[in-house]
Design an enzyme around this catalytic site. Sequence first.
Site, PDB file in Angstrom:
ATOM      1  N   ARG A   1       0.817  -1.191   0.000  1.00 54.22           N
ATOM      2  CA  ARG A   1       0.000   0.000   0.000  1.00 54.22           C
ATOM      3  C   ARG A   1       0.859   1.252   0.000  1.00 54.22           C
ATOM      4  O   ARG A   1       0.605   2.165  -0.755  1.00 54.22           O
ATOM      5  CB  ARG A   1      -0.916   0.008   1.210  1.00 54.22           C
ATOM      6  CG  ARG A   1      -1.984  -1.045   1.122  1.00 54.22           C
ATOM      7  CD  ARG A   1      -2.910  -1.021   2.300  1.00 54.22           C
ATOM      8  NE  ARG A   1      -3.858  -2.104   2.167  1.00 54.22           N
ATOM      9  CZ  ARG A   1      -4.392  -2.748   3.162  1.00 54.22           C
ATOM     10  NH1 ARG A   1      -4.084  -2.417   4.393  1.00 54.22           N
ATOM     11  NH2 ARG A   1      -5.239  -3.707   2.963  1.00 54.22           N
ATOM     12  N   ASP A  14      -7.670  -8.796  -1.195  1.00 57.81           N
ATOM     13  CA  ASP A  14      -7.412  -8.534   0.221  1.00 57.81           C
ATOM     14  C   ASP A  14      -8.710  -8.349   0.994  1.00 57.81           C
ATOM     15  O   ASP A  14      -8.910  -8.937   2.056  1.00 57.81           O
ATOM     16  CB  ASP A  14      -6.528  -7.297   0.363  1.00 57.81           C
ATOM     17  CG  ASP A  14      -6.246  -6.957   1.807  1.00 57.81           C
ATOM     18  OD1 ASP A  14      -5.823  -7.856   2.553  1.00 57.81           O
ATOM     19  OD2 ASP A  14      -6.462  -5.795   2.198  1.00 57.81           O
ATOM     20  N   HIS A  15      -9.610  -7.557   0.459  1.00 61.39           N
ATOM     21  CA  HIS A  15     -10.877  -7.326   1.154  1.00 61.39           C
ATOM     22  C   HIS A  15     -11.763  -8.572   1.136  1.00 61.39           C
ATOM     23  O   HIS A  15     -12.528  -8.811   2.072  1.00 61.39           O
ATOM     24  CB  HIS A  15     -11.613  -6.125   0.557  1.00 61.39           C
ATOM     25  CG  HIS A  15     -10.937  -4.833   0.851  1.00 61.39           C
ATOM     26  ND1 HIS A  15     -11.020  -4.211   2.075  1.00 61.39           N
ATOM     27  CD2 HIS A  15     -10.153  -4.048   0.089  1.00 61.39           C
ATOM     28  CE1 HIS A  15     -10.327  -3.090   2.052  1.00 61.39           C
ATOM     29  NE2 HIS A  15      -9.776  -2.975   0.853  1.00 61.39           N
ATOM     30  N   ASP A  18     -10.421 -10.655   3.910  1.00 66.06           N
ATOM     31  CA  ASP A  18     -10.868 -10.058   5.176  1.00 66.06           C
ATOM     32  C   ASP A  18     -12.315 -10.426   5.475  1.00 66.06           C
ATOM     33  O   ASP A  18     -12.668 -10.700   6.616  1.00 66.06           O
ATOM     34  CB  ASP A  18     -10.736  -8.538   5.137  1.00 66.06           C
ATOM     35  CG  ASP A  18      -9.291  -8.077   5.146  1.00 66.06           C
ATOM     36  OD1 ASP A  18      -8.412  -8.885   5.492  1.00 66.06           O
ATOM     37  OD2 ASP A  18      -9.049  -6.900   4.807  1.00 66.06           O
TER      38      ASP A  18
END
Length: 115
Positions: A1, A14-15, A18
Amino acid sequence: RRTGSSSPLGQLFDHGCDCFALLLLHSMAMIVLLPGGSLWGAAGLAALYTGFFMAQWQEYHTGVLTTSVGVVGVTEIQFGLILSCMVAGAIGPQGMQAAAGFVLAQPAWLPEPLT
């Protein structure tokens, strides 16, 4: 990032990871709190997931993902869940039902949950 080398596909992955991890964390929290298979249990899970969704939506529009409120962040919440799971394991289901009945007592002004 921070290196500027991320991509939208990486962020989506990534989300997504998560979101699957939160399924486990939220399920553990609901097991510890013992709401049962009721409308209140479903409403609790919906409230938890709404918070996650709103954080992702905020990041989409602002470009910043806020992961803490003051000194309480994601790590402190996870430690709290770990501690609550350890307490639940130590006192057993009967102790948790007594504790959950005290903490999560049904207010008189709320309707009875639908089962």
